[in-house]
Design an enzyme around this catalytic site. Structure first.
Site, PDB file in Angstrom:
ATOM      1  N   ARG A  52      73.823 107.395   2.640  1.00  0.00           N
ATOM      2  CA  ARG A  52      74.816 106.743   3.760  1.00  0.00           C
ATOM      3  C   ARG A  52      75.107 105.321   3.419  1.00  0.00           C
ATOM      4  O   ARG A  52      76.147 105.028   3.645  1.00  0.00           O
ATOM      5  CB  ARG A  52      74.069 106.894   5.372  1.00  0.00           C
ATOM      6  CG  ARG A  52      74.107 108.366   5.921  1.00  0.00           C
ATOM      7  CD  ARG A  52      72.906 108.337   6.775  1.00  0.00           C
ATOM      8  NE  ARG A  52      71.856 108.607   5.799  1.00  0.00           N
ATOM      9  CZ  ARG A  52      71.496 109.781   5.476  1.00  0.00           C
ATOM     10  NH1 ARG A  52      72.012 110.961   5.658  1.00  0.00           N
ATOM     11  NH2 ARG A  52      70.329 109.949   4.630  1.00  0.00           N
ATOM     12  N   THR A  53      74.253 104.699   2.954  1.00  0.00           N
ATOM     13  CA  THR A  53      74.531 103.037   3.251  1.00  0.00           C
ATOM     14  C   THR A  53      75.484 102.721   2.327  1.00  0.00           C
ATOM     15  O   THR A  53      76.535 102.299   2.272  1.00  0.00           O
ATOM     16  CB  THR A  53      73.266 102.310   3.226  1.00  0.00           C
ATOM     17  OG1 THR A  53      72.384 102.599   4.193  1.00  0.00           O
ATOM     18  CG2 THR A  53      73.535 100.820   3.359  1.00  0.00           C
TER      19      THR A  53
ATOM     20  N   LYS B 170      66.244  95.332 -18.002  1.00  0.00           N
ATOM     21  CA  LYS B 170      65.717  94.533 -19.097  1.00  0.00           C
ATOM     22  C   LYS B 170      64.985  93.198 -18.611  1.00  0.00           C
ATOM     23  O   LYS B 170      64.901  92.153 -19.490  1.00  0.00           O
ATOM     24  CB  LYS B 170      67.205  94.067 -19.934  1.00  0.00           C
ATOM     25  CG  LYS B 170      68.002  95.101 -20.168  1.00  0.00           C
ATOM     26  CD  LYS B 170      69.234  94.561 -21.043  1.00  0.00           C
ATOM     27  CE  LYS B 170      70.269  95.589 -21.584  1.00  0.00           C
ATOM     28  NZ  LYS B 170      71.492  94.720 -22.072  1.00  0.00           N
TER      29      LYS B 170
ATOM     30  N   ARG C 238      71.135  96.309  -2.013  1.00  0.00           N
ATOM     31  CA  ARG C 238      69.973  97.158  -1.437  1.00  0.00           C
ATOM     32  C   ARG C 238      68.590  96.625  -2.605  1.00  0.00           C
ATOM     33  O   ARG C 238      68.977  97.082  -3.657  1.00  0.00           O
ATOM     34  CB  ARG C 238      69.806  98.549  -1.334  1.00  0.00           C
ATOM     35  CG  ARG C 238      68.530  99.069  -1.087  1.00  0.00           C
ATOM     36  CD  ARG C 238      68.647 100.310  -0.423  1.00  0.00           C
ATOM     37  NE  ARG C 238      69.286 100.513   0.924  1.00  0.00           N
ATOM     38  CZ  ARG C 238      69.188 101.522   1.579  1.00  0.00           C
ATOM     39  NH1 ARG C 238      69.026 102.928   1.221  1.00  0.00           N
ATOM     40  NH2 ARG C 238      69.746 101.615   2.861  1.00  0.00           N
TER      41      ARG C 238
ATOM     42  N   HIS D 165      67.326  95.614   7.779  1.00  0.00           N
ATOM     43  CA  HIS D 165      68.522  96.369   7.438  1.00  0.00           C
ATOM     44  C   HIS D 165      69.647  96.200   8.475  1.00  0.00           C
ATOM     45  O   HIS D 165      69.806  96.986   9.451  1.00  0.00           O
ATOM     46  CB  HIS D 165      68.117  97.907   7.392  1.00  0.00           C
ATOM     47  CG  HIS D 165      69.043  98.804   6.874  1.00  0.00           C
ATOM     48  ND1 HIS D 165      70.488  98.553   6.369  1.00  0.00           N
ATOM     49  CD2 HIS D 165      68.780  99.960   6.443  1.00  0.00           C
ATOM     50  CE1 HIS D 165      70.743  99.510   5.980  1.00  0.00           C
ATOM     51  NE2 HIS D 165      69.801 100.568   5.872  1.00  0.00           N
TER      52      HIS D 165
HETATM   53  C1  NCD Z   1      67.052 103.740   6.301  1.00  0.00           C
HETATM   54  C2  NCD Z   1      66.598 102.756   5.058  1.00  0.00           C
HETATM   55  O1  NCD Z   1      67.127 102.963   3.814  1.00  0.00           O
HETATM   56  O2  NCD Z   1      65.839 101.913   5.720  1.00  0.00           O
HETATM   57  N1  NCD Z   1      68.185 104.765   5.721  1.00  0.00           N
HETATM   58  C3  NCD Z   1      69.570 104.317   5.928  1.00  0.00           C
HETATM   59  O3  NCD Z   1      69.683 103.375   5.400  1.00  0.00           O
HETATM   60  N2  NCD Z   1      70.198 105.057   6.881  1.00  0.00           N
HETATM   61  C4  NCD Z   1      66.028 104.523   6.657  1.00  0.00           C
HETATM   62  C5  NCD Z   1      64.912 105.448   5.818  1.00  0.00           C
HETATM   63  O4  NCD Z   1      65.104 105.524   4.689  1.00  0.00           O
HETATM   64  O5  NCD Z   1      63.981 105.916   6.465  1.00  0.00           O
END
Ligand code: NCD
Length: 308
Positions: A52-53, A81, A102, A130
């Site tokens: 999703r993100t 590397k 991320r 997040h």
């Molecule tokens: C979350 C995350 O990556 O922290 N997912 C997301 O971005 N919607 C929650 C999770 O991974 O449980």
């Protein structure tokens, strides 16, 4: 001015209202926004799995008329590397106008922002925070409830490693009359720094419990989370804790009629698929709201940087 978003507190409550306003305008008038980022490029750097993100950031940039350059994955980039986050951020700044990143290490987005020459958005840094998931969560709460004040917010599951939980507590603790009910196994309680620096510092009422069913009828929001397998040190602990909470239609019988059931997703087993038919289930609305809020945020940061 170039500004990065590393923590949800980098945005004031009035800026969050402004982003909600932009998101609602995007929902009502998508054509107005279809060319706003023409010729601009978003770089997505995901050193950890994501559906999703990453896809919502990419969809957001396409819907603003921009382009996306994505790093194929940590294993096939120079990180494999041994390249540092700082050098990667400097490099990707040469190709893009804004970066969403991320990373499994807490603080990685902060390091990237210090070294990049374009805005950096934290798309999740380890078990820390997040902020853009929280923007999706806030738009969902606002669209369902119409306000943020005087809500009893239950957070359930892995409150220790769940970065979405930490950011949502930080965000919601800025509104009046909010109470938190923190539901988790003993081993997965909210970290001390969140309790101390956010809840206790501001004198915000909270209750900690292991029992979901007893507190469920008192909640306005129920935020379920996945046990964060990848942050456990041993498999045994994960297996013991993984099915601590499973929300079913039976458990919801005494819950409020206007309860808002949320989950950042992915769900593993925390919410029975039977709950999806309940009108109070809002987790797929959250997914869509995430795209609109990311559109609003990209627009805001590119405008402030003078890029558009
Ligand atoms: C979350 C995350 O990556 O922290 N997912 C997301 O971005 N919607 C929650 C999770 O991974 O449980």
């Amino acid at each position: 001015m170039r500004r990065s978003i590393i923590d949800i507190r980098d945005l004031s409550p009035s800026e969050i209202m402004e982003l909600i306003g932009t998101s609602e305008d995007i929902i009502a008038n998508p054509a107005k926004y279809a060319h706003k980022c023409e010729g601009k490029k978003l770089g997505t750097l995901f050193f950890e799995p994501s559906t999703r993100t990453r896809m919502s950031f990419e969809a957001a940039m396409y819907e603003l008329g921009g382009h996306v350059i994505t790093m194929a994955g940590a294993g096939s980039s120079s990180a494999a590397k041994g390249e540092s986050v700082a050098d990667t951020a400097k490099t990707v700044s040469c190709y893009t106008d804004i970066i969403a990143m991320r990373h499994p290490k807490e603080g990685a987005a902060f390091v990237a922002a210090k070294n990049a020459s374009v805005p950096v958005i934290n798309a999740g840094d380890g078990g820390h925070s997040h902020p853009t998931q929280t923007l999706a969560d806030l738009l969902t709460i606002y669209r369902e409830k119409g306000h943020f004040d005087n809500l009893t917010v239950g957070l359930c599951g892995d409150l220790k490693f769940g970065r979405t939980v930490h950011s949502l507590i930080e965000a919601m603790s800025r509104y009046t009359g909010v109470k938190f009910v923190l539901i988790s196994p003993e081993e997965l309680k909210v970290p001390g720094y969140v309790k101390k620096e956010v809840l206790q510092e501001k004198g915000i009422p909270y209750e900690q419990t292991t029992d979901l069913e007893t507190v469920l009828p008192t909640l306005d929001i129920l935020y379920m989370t996945r046990i964060q397998k990848e942050r456990f040190f041993n498999e045994e602990d994960y297996l013991r804790l993984k099915d601590s909470y499973v929300l079913t239609p039976e458990k919801l019988v005494n819950a409020k009629e206007d309860l808002v059931i949320m989950h950042p997703l992915p769900r593993v087993n925390e919410i029975s698929v039977k709950v999806d038919e309940d009108k109070r289930a809002c987790y797929f609305k959250q997914v869509l709201n995430g795209k609109y809020m990311r559109m609003a945020l990209i627009l805001k940061l590119l405008k402030e940087a003078g890029t558009i």
